[in-house]
Design a protein around this motif. Structure first.
Motif, PDB file in Angstrom:
ATOM      1  N   TYR A  79      55.694  73.622  45.297  1.00 31.19           N
ATOM      2  CA  TYR A  79      56.280  71.931  44.449  1.00 31.19           C
ATOM      3  C   TYR A  79      57.733  72.525  44.428  1.00 31.19           C
ATOM      4  N   GLN A  92      56.250  60.208  43.158  1.00 34.90           N
ATOM      5  CA  GLN A  92      56.852  61.610  43.896  1.00 34.90           C
ATOM      6  C   GLN A  92      58.176  61.307  44.271  1.00 34.90           C
ATOM      7  N   LEU A 145      55.531  67.714  39.116  1.00 37.53           N
ATOM      8  CA  LEU A 145      54.982  67.939  37.830  1.00 37.53           C
ATOM      9  C   LEU A 145      54.531  68.277  36.612  1.00 37.53           C
ATOM     10  N   SER A 197      50.495  62.048  49.585  1.00 36.91           N
ATOM     11  CA  SER A 197      50.082  62.454  49.448  1.00 36.91           C
ATOM     12  C   SER A 197      49.794  63.741  50.487  1.00 36.91           C
ATOM     13  N   ASN A 200      50.855  68.472  50.188  1.00 34.03           N
ATOM     14  CA  ASN A 200      51.451  69.650  48.852  1.00 34.03           C
ATOM     15  C   ASN A 200      52.554  69.880  49.569  1.00 34.03           C
ATOM     16  N   TYR A 207      58.001  64.848  46.837  1.00 36.57           N
ATOM     17  CA  TYR A 207      56.913  65.503  46.166  1.00 36.57           C
ATOM     18  C   TYR A 207      55.737  64.482  47.054  1.00 36.57           C
ATOM     19  N   TYR A 218      50.876  65.077  46.177  1.00 37.45           N
ATOM     20  CA  TYR A 218      50.423  65.445  45.561  1.00 37.45           C
ATOM     21  C   TYR A 218      49.080  65.407  45.660  1.00 37.45           C
ATOM     22  N   GLN A 219      48.036  66.605  45.812  1.00 41.63           N
ATOM     23  CA  GLN A 219      46.644  66.323  46.293  1.00 41.63           C
ATOM     24  C   GLN A 219      45.906  64.902  45.242  1.00 41.63           C
ATOM     25  N   ILE A 221      46.019  65.224  40.614  1.00 40.51           N
ATOM     26  CA  ILE A 221      46.478  64.231  39.803  1.00 40.51           C
ATOM     27  C   ILE A 221      45.653  63.898  38.565  1.00 40.51           C
TER      28      ILE A 221
END
Length: 250
Positions: A14, A150, A154, A181, A183, A200, A202-203, A207
């Motif tokens: 990240y 986003q 994290l 979505s 990585n 960012y 994220y999967q 989350i």
């Protein structure tokens, strides 16, 4: 449609050497401060359409509103956490009789939204989702936060944002999330704004695992409802995922 130029992609973690966690958040705030007027104009003219949609009943942003309405009572109290420069969803829910409010960290977003919707003057507030929120516990029946996380790293999501959203959500309440979505991080040249943007990725499983620690569980798809995890591709084109979670009733 002109596809964006992908300038940087870090698929390992990240954080990358040229895009620190703080830089991405700062870039997002700077983008909205500069582009609030244009962004609001684009949003006011049409509802976003998507491709590569994983759910047959989902077509555009209007279905985000419909998804929430399927899960909460008419007139419920809601919060748009990151309402943006038009506060479009705040206005739509408010017009339909919901006790709806919105917050955003960018002053220009709030100012522009109020130029479009003066009736929301007592319903839009400045607030930072990376800091504790000035709302009492169990304040809202539902919270929407779409294309917002986003822009938040994290660690902030884990330690502040999600705990705070859960705290102000009533037992049995619903949170709707939509976010890029994937990585790592991604930087693009967004042709719609002729501007560089960073996100960012994220999967959804990551989350959802964090949300589960706070007693929030995925609302499943049942009989064709807009439940489960829905994937769509936007005009940039970037993949997004959408889902709702419900807080454990007391």
């Amino acid at each position: 449609m002109v596809e964006p130029k992908f300038l940087n992609r870090n698929i390992v973690g990240y954080e990358s050497s040229d895009l620190s966690l703080d830089q991405i958040q700062a870039k997002a705030r700077d983008f909205y401060a500069r582009q609030a007027g244009l962004f609001a104009k684009i949003l006011s003219e049409s509802w976003s359409e998507y491709t590569n949609i994983s759910h047959p009943a989902f077509k555009n942003d209007l279905d985000l509103i419909r998804q929430v309405k399927e899960l909460v009572s008419p007139g419920a109290k809601g919060l748009d956490a990151g309402c943006g420069p038009l506060a479009r969803e705040v206005f739509c829910f408010y017009q339909d009789g919901y006790d709806m409010y919105g917050i955003d960290v960018v002053p220009e977003n709030i100012q522009t939204a109020l130029e479009y919707h003066p009736s929301l003057a007592e319903r839009l507030f400045l607030a930072d989702l990376t800091q504790p929120l000035d709302f009492p516990d169990n304040s809202f029946d539902f919270i929407i936060s779409n294309t917002v996380i986003q822009h938040i790293n994290l660690n902030c999501l884990t330690d502040v944002t999600f705990p705070e959203l859960t705290r102000i959500l009533k037992p049995g309440g619903v949170i709707q999330l939509m976010f890029r979505s994937g990585n790592g991080t991604l930087t693009i040249q967004d042709v719609e704004f002729n501007d560089q943007r960073s996100f960012y990725l994220y999967q959804p499983e990551v989350i959802l695992e964090i949300l589960a620690r706070h007693g929030l569980s995925l609302v499943p798809e049942e009989n064709g409802s807009l439940g489960g995890i829905i994937y769509v591709t936007d005009v940039r084109p970037m993949e997004n995922c959408i889902f709702c979670v419900r807080k454990t009733p007391s």
